[in-house]
Design a protein around this motif. Structure first.
Motif, PDB file in Angstrom:
ATOM      1  N   VAL A  36     -21.233  65.666  32.058  1.00  0.00           N
ATOM      2  CA  VAL A  36     -21.398  66.436  33.289  1.00  0.00           C
ATOM      3  C   VAL A  36     -20.948  67.871  33.030  1.00  0.00           C
ATOM      4  O   VAL A  36     -19.874  68.089  32.453  1.00  0.00           O
ATOM      5  N   TYR A  37     -21.787  68.827  33.443  1.00  0.00           N
ATOM      6  CA  TYR A  37     -21.490  70.240  33.247  1.00  0.00           C
ATOM      7  C   TYR A  37     -21.592  70.972  34.577  1.00  0.00           C
ATOM      8  O   TYR A  37     -22.538  70.765  35.346  1.00  0.00           O
ATOM      9  N   ASP A  38     -20.645  71.850  34.818  1.00  0.00           N
ATOM     10  CA  ASP A  38     -20.586  72.653  36.038  1.00  0.00           C
ATOM     11  C   ASP A  38     -21.709  73.686  36.047  1.00  0.00           C
ATOM     12  O   ASP A  38     -22.022  74.294  35.016  1.00  0.00           O
ATOM     13  N   ILE A  39     -22.326  73.870  37.200  1.00  0.00           N
ATOM     14  CA  ILE A  39     -23.255  74.971  37.435  1.00  0.00           C
ATOM     15  C   ILE A  39     -22.583  75.839  38.496  1.00  0.00           C
ATOM     16  O   ILE A  39     -22.576  75.470  39.678  1.00  0.00           O
ATOM     17  N   PRO A  40     -21.979  76.963  38.098  1.00  0.00           N
ATOM     18  CA  PRO A  40     -21.237  77.790  39.051  1.00  0.00           C
ATOM     19  C   PRO A  40     -22.078  78.175  40.270  1.00  0.00           C
ATOM     20  O   PRO A  40     -23.273  78.470  40.154  1.00  0.00           O
ATOM     21  N   ASN A  41     -21.455  78.116  41.429  1.00  0.00           N
ATOM     22  CA  ASN A  41     -22.080  78.467  42.708  1.00  0.00           C
ATOM     23  C   ASN A  41     -23.267  77.581  43.085  1.00  0.00           C
ATOM     24  O   ASN A  41     -24.087  77.963  43.912  1.00  0.00           O
ATOM     25  N   TYR A  42     -23.369  76.411  42.471  1.00  0.00           N
ATOM     26  CA  TYR A  42     -24.451  75.484  42.835  1.00  0.00           C
ATOM     27  C   TYR A  42     -23.976  74.040  42.842  1.00  0.00           C
ATOM     28  O   TYR A  42     -24.035  73.356  43.850  1.00  0.00           O
ATOM     29  N   GLY A  43     -23.552  73.542  41.683  1.00  0.00           N
ATOM     30  CA  GLY A  43     -23.174  72.133  41.596  1.00  0.00           C
ATOM     31  C   GLY A  43     -22.918  71.722  40.164  1.00  0.00           C
ATOM     32  O   GLY A  43     -22.055  72.277  39.492  1.00  0.00           O
ATOM     33  N   ALA A  44     -23.720  70.795  39.665  1.00  0.00           N
ATOM     34  CA  ALA A  44     -23.499  70.279  38.309  1.00  0.00           C
ATOM     35  C   ALA A  44     -24.791  69.684  37.765  1.00  0.00           C
ATOM     36  O   ALA A  44     -25.712  69.350  38.512  1.00  0.00           O
ATOM     37  N   ILE A  45     -24.830  69.544  36.441  1.00  0.00           N
ATOM     38  CA  ILE A  45     -25.928  68.841  35.786  1.00  0.00           C
ATOM     39  C   ILE A  45     -25.315  67.662  35.031  1.00  0.00           C
ATOM     40  O   ILE A  45     -24.254  67.783  34.411  1.00  0.00           O
ATOM     41  N   GLN A  46     -25.960  66.524  35.147  1.00  0.00           N
ATOM     42  CA  GLN A  46     -25.483  65.290  34.517  1.00  0.00           C
ATOM     43  C   GLN A  46     -26.526  64.855  33.493  1.00  0.00           C
ATOM     44  O   GLN A  46     -27.708  64.727  33.819  1.00  0.00           O
ATOM     45  N   LEU A  47     -26.090  64.633  32.256  1.00  0.00           N
ATOM     46  CA  LEU A  47     -26.959  64.150  31.188  1.00  0.00           C
ATOM     47  C   LEU A  47     -26.449  62.778  30.767  1.00  0.00           C
ATOM     48  O   LEU A  47     -25.241  62.588  30.594  1.00  0.00           O
ATOM     49  N   SER A  48     -27.345  61.836  30.611  1.00  0.00           N
ATOM     50  CA  SER A  48     -26.945  60.501  30.177  1.00  0.00           C
ATOM     51  C   SER A  48     -28.161  59.781  29.617  1.00  0.00           C
ATOM     52  O   SER A  48     -29.276  60.301  29.636  1.00  0.00           O
ATOM     53  N   TYR A  49     -27.924  58.593  29.101  1.00  0.00           N
ATOM     54  CA  TYR A  49     -29.017  57.703  28.690  1.00  0.00           C
ATOM     55  C   TYR A  49     -28.972  56.483  29.599  1.00  0.00           C
ATOM     56  O   TYR A  49     -27.906  56.022  29.990  1.00  0.00           O
ATOM     57  N   GLN A  50     -30.150  55.971  29.934  1.00  0.00           N
ATOM     58  CA  GLN A  50     -30.250  54.796  30.789  1.00  0.00           C
ATOM     59  C   GLN A  50     -31.149  53.767  30.120  1.00  0.00           C
ATOM     60  O   GLN A  50     -31.954  54.091  29.249  1.00  0.00           O
ATOM     61  N   ARG A  51     -30.994  52.529  30.553  1.00  0.00           N
ATOM     62  CA  ARG A  51     -31.856  51.449  30.060  1.00  0.00           C
ATOM     63  C   ARG A  51     -32.069  50.450  31.185  1.00  0.00           C
ATOM     64  O   ARG A  51     -31.312  50.424  32.160  1.00  0.00           O
ATOM     65  N   PHE A  52     -33.115  49.613  31.034  1.00  0.00           N
ATOM     66  CA  PHE A  52     -33.504  48.693  32.088  1.00  0.00           C
ATOM     67  C   PHE A  52     -33.837  47.322  31.510  1.00  0.00           C
ATOM     68  O   PHE A  52     -34.166  47.193  30.345  1.00  0.00           O
ATOM     69  N   ARG A  53     -33.770  46.324  32.376  1.00  0.00           N
ATOM     70  CA  ARG A  53     -34.238  44.964  32.052  1.00  0.00           C
ATOM     71  C   ARG A  53     -34.514  44.261  33.371  1.00  0.00           C
ATOM     72  O   ARG A  53     -34.139  44.738  34.437  1.00  0.00           O
ATOM     73  N   ASP A  54     -35.164  43.112  33.303  1.00  0.00           N
ATOM     74  CA  ASP A  54     -35.398  42.310  34.499  1.00  0.00           C
ATOM     75  C   ASP A  54     -35.421  40.841  34.121  1.00  0.00           C
ATOM     76  O   ASP A  54     -35.311  40.495  32.948  1.00  0.00           O
ATOM     77  N   ASN A  55     -35.544  39.980  35.125  1.00  0.00           N
ATOM     78  CA  ASN A  55     -35.479  38.545  34.851  1.00  0.00           C
ATOM     79  C   ASN A  55     -36.680  38.042  34.054  1.00  0.00           C
ATOM     80  O   ASN A  55     -36.609  36.988  33.443  1.00  0.00           O
ATOM     81  N   LYS A  56     -37.788  38.776  34.020  1.00  0.00           N
ATOM     82  CA  LYS A  56     -38.959  38.388  33.216  1.00  0.00           C
ATOM     83  C   LYS A  56     -38.884  38.972  31.809  1.00  0.00           C
ATOM     84  O   LYS A  56     -39.526  38.475  30.905  1.00  0.00           O
ATOM     85  N   ASN A  57     -38.142  40.052  31.641  1.00  0.00           N
ATOM     86  CA  ASN A  57     -37.964  40.717  30.347  1.00  0.00           C
ATOM     87  C   ASN A  57     -36.467  40.945  30.149  1.00  0.00           C
ATOM     88  O   ASN A  57     -35.963  42.022  30.432  1.00  0.00           O
TER      89      ASN A  57
END
Length: 92
Positions: A36-57
């Motif tokens: 997470v990085y601050d954006i002065p006078n606005y907010g922040a930017i969040q960088l991450s990795y995500q992954r998914f699965r489900d009951n069929k896969n």
């Protein structure tokens, strides 16, 4: 991908839930990838990795980059933009 139009985003979410109504879909941020990085006078930017699965896969998808821009308001933090670089195959 990136969706700027509220209408397109809403349609994409509806389509996703229609396609996965018989599935239990799970998503998670890959541990140790959240930055997470601050954006002065606005907010922040969040960088991450995500992954998914489900009951069929039950196998997790390959991790994909997610970029979220947060705006700090008087009401709290609002998600201003979210960009997912997760690629869906025709089978997903």
């Amino acid at each position: 991908g990136i969706l700027i139009s509220k209408e397109k985003f809403t349609n994409q979410v509806k389509k996703f839930f229609e396609q996965t109504k018989d599935q239990e879909v799970y998503g998670e941020t890959v541990e140790g990838t959240n930055e997470v990085y601050d954006i002065p006078n606005y907010g922040a930017i969040q960088l991450s990795y995500q992954r998914f699965r489900d009951n069929k896969n039950p196998e997790w998808t390959e991790p994909a980059r997610r970029i979220t821009i947060w705006k700090k308001t008087t009401e709290g933090w609002l998600q201003a933009r979210s960009i997912s670089l997760h690629e869906r195959t025709s089978e997903e």
